[in-house]
Design an enzyme around this catalytic site. Sequence first.
Site, short mmCIF file in Angstrom:
data_model
loop_
_atom_site.label_atom_id
_atom_site.label_comp_id
_atom_site.label_asym_id
_atom_site.label_seq_id
_atom_site.Cartn_x
_atom_site.Cartn_y
_atom_site.Cartn_z
N TYR A 104 60.08 38.49 41.75
CA TYR A 104 58.20 38.02 41.92
C TYR A 104 57.53 39.16 42.36
O TYR A 104 57.92 39.51 41.41
CB TYR A 104 57.97 36.92 43.03
N ARG B 126 43.98 33.93 35.66
CA ARG B 126 44.41 33.87 36.78
C ARG B 126 45.23 34.86 37.53
O ARG B 126 45.67 34.28 38.48
CB ARG B 126 43.30 34.06 37.78
N LYS C 231 57.44 32.03 40.79
CA LYS C 231 57.74 30.56 42.07
C LYS C 231 58.98 29.79 42.26
O LYS C 231 59.22 29.63 43.32
CB LYS C 231 56.26 29.81 41.96
N ASN D 277 46.70 41.70 45.57
CA ASN D 277 48.56 41.99 44.44
C ASN D 277 47.58 42.43 43.26
O ASN D 277 47.30 42.12 42.54
CB ASN D 277 49.24 41.01 44.65
#
Length: 565
Positions: free
Chosen positions: A104, A157, A175, A418
């Site tokens: 991730y 996004r 996720k 991030n």
Amino acid sequence: MELEYESKRPLYIPYAGPILLEFPLLNKGSAFTNDERSHFNLHGLLPEAVETIEEQAERAYRQYQDFKNDDDKHIYLRNIQDTNETLFYRLLEAHLSEMMPIIYTPTVGEACEHFSDIYRRARGLFISYPNREHIDDMLQNATKQNVKVIVVTDGERILGLGDQGIGGMGIPIGKLSLYTACGGISPAYTLPVVLDVGTNNPQRLNDPLYMGWRHPRISGDEYYAFVDEFIQAVKRRWPNVLLQFEDFAQNNATPLLNRYRDELCCFNDDIQGTAAVTLGSLIAASHAAGSQLRDQTVTFLGAGSAGCGIAEQIIAQMISEGLSEEQARARVFMVDRFGLLTDKLPNLLDFQSKLVQKSDALQSWNLTSDSISLQDVVRNAKPTVLIGVSGQPGLFTEELIREMHKHCARPIVMPLSNPTSRVEARPEDIINWTDGAALVATGSPFSPVSYKEKLYPIAQCNNSYIFPGIGLGVLASGAKRVTDGMLMAASRALAQCSPLAQNGEGALLPNIDDIQAVSKTIAMQVGKAAQLQGVAIVTSEEALAKAIEHNYWQPQYRTYKRTSF
């Protein structure tokens, strides 16, 4: 075929030979026993040795270590996931803190940008606008029949990287990997989905290898009608599913959440998950500083849907600690690229309008211009908490942090943007500028900071502390909705797990290697809150605890027996 992984009974399989080896959920590779190799026509298709999953994981880890850069490690792990999911999760379980940044954030950002370049095998569903009349058929085509958790994105996004089109599929895949690795949700019950509505990214449109729909993004009524077709099809196919919205642009994220949160069991991780983990961190940090959240003054850099979602959760917690709504809102300052949000600022979005400061209350401020900058807010409001969700690197300057530290003995600084390249300030700098006094949490992983012969662990304010526990709590309790009360319960449960708040030392948030225990703690409180709020059937605490354990999947091979279709 429904795969009930929780049971230790044999699993009856209708597949055999090479076909069986092609199912990632069923493939054991070299761990098929000799009896299974005979019954499933596997002799000659595998090397002679029969191995344990531990031996397989040891080999896989050695291979993993041979890769020198994180992108190659990500591709390698995804290949294992697409070949043998049980082994993939056993490997993650053994090396979770090391591998989480690989599967991730931050590495998944690169994987999304280069999705079409590194594509090897299909995973999940690609629901494209040109095929909108066939959404029901596409859901029927899913390889998993008993889906309980969906993560869906439209790719607009992606982290701080913007519009990546179908490259955004890397986020739902990542996720859901964490739903399993951290929250024990069986991979047989998870489904990643990308809604391919085009892209406005010229790099993608002009890339001859781009695999998505080469068309500018649809928008407005056309877009919302398409999303609604998808949601209604999901409700028909899996009416009790938990659906997580992920990385939608802020102009769509809040309207979609508001439209569907009372229609099916859903939440938006960027808005609500980020808010929940940040709130849990702030409650813990406040306790560590010898105060309550109601005593803090909070300034945000970034007033998008994520920042405003965090702010609303903070306000709700302050109210629960005894402040009036007016008092709580007066302690939260939102700054975006146009400056402080005030009641005189035009063209505010709906979710921003309740978070403005009253201009009359700012008359005594010493300002440098008509636009009230972040520096103006820090100098005049004297915040004790500074949160960055701007996606713009380096905006928490030395001058700003030192100004904050002048009036706050233990400033709480949270640069949450991030990936790492977008962080508002680096933890090492914040620690240096405050002479080691700051409590720091970041959105991306950072190594501990050494300052004056003391080691400062840096908490990663990662949604992974929250959403796996929410998912487990929803599944265990049978909740029909995700309520604000359930999210608040998750935040408070996370705060109770803080080593710093508990012991006065250590990290602000638990070690990533303890995240499975944290997820179970959060699941318990989420399930209890669901029962209290009437969205789940009321049971005893003991029954809920048993349901959590029953739903918690472990990466272990089961014995297979052969059957026919």
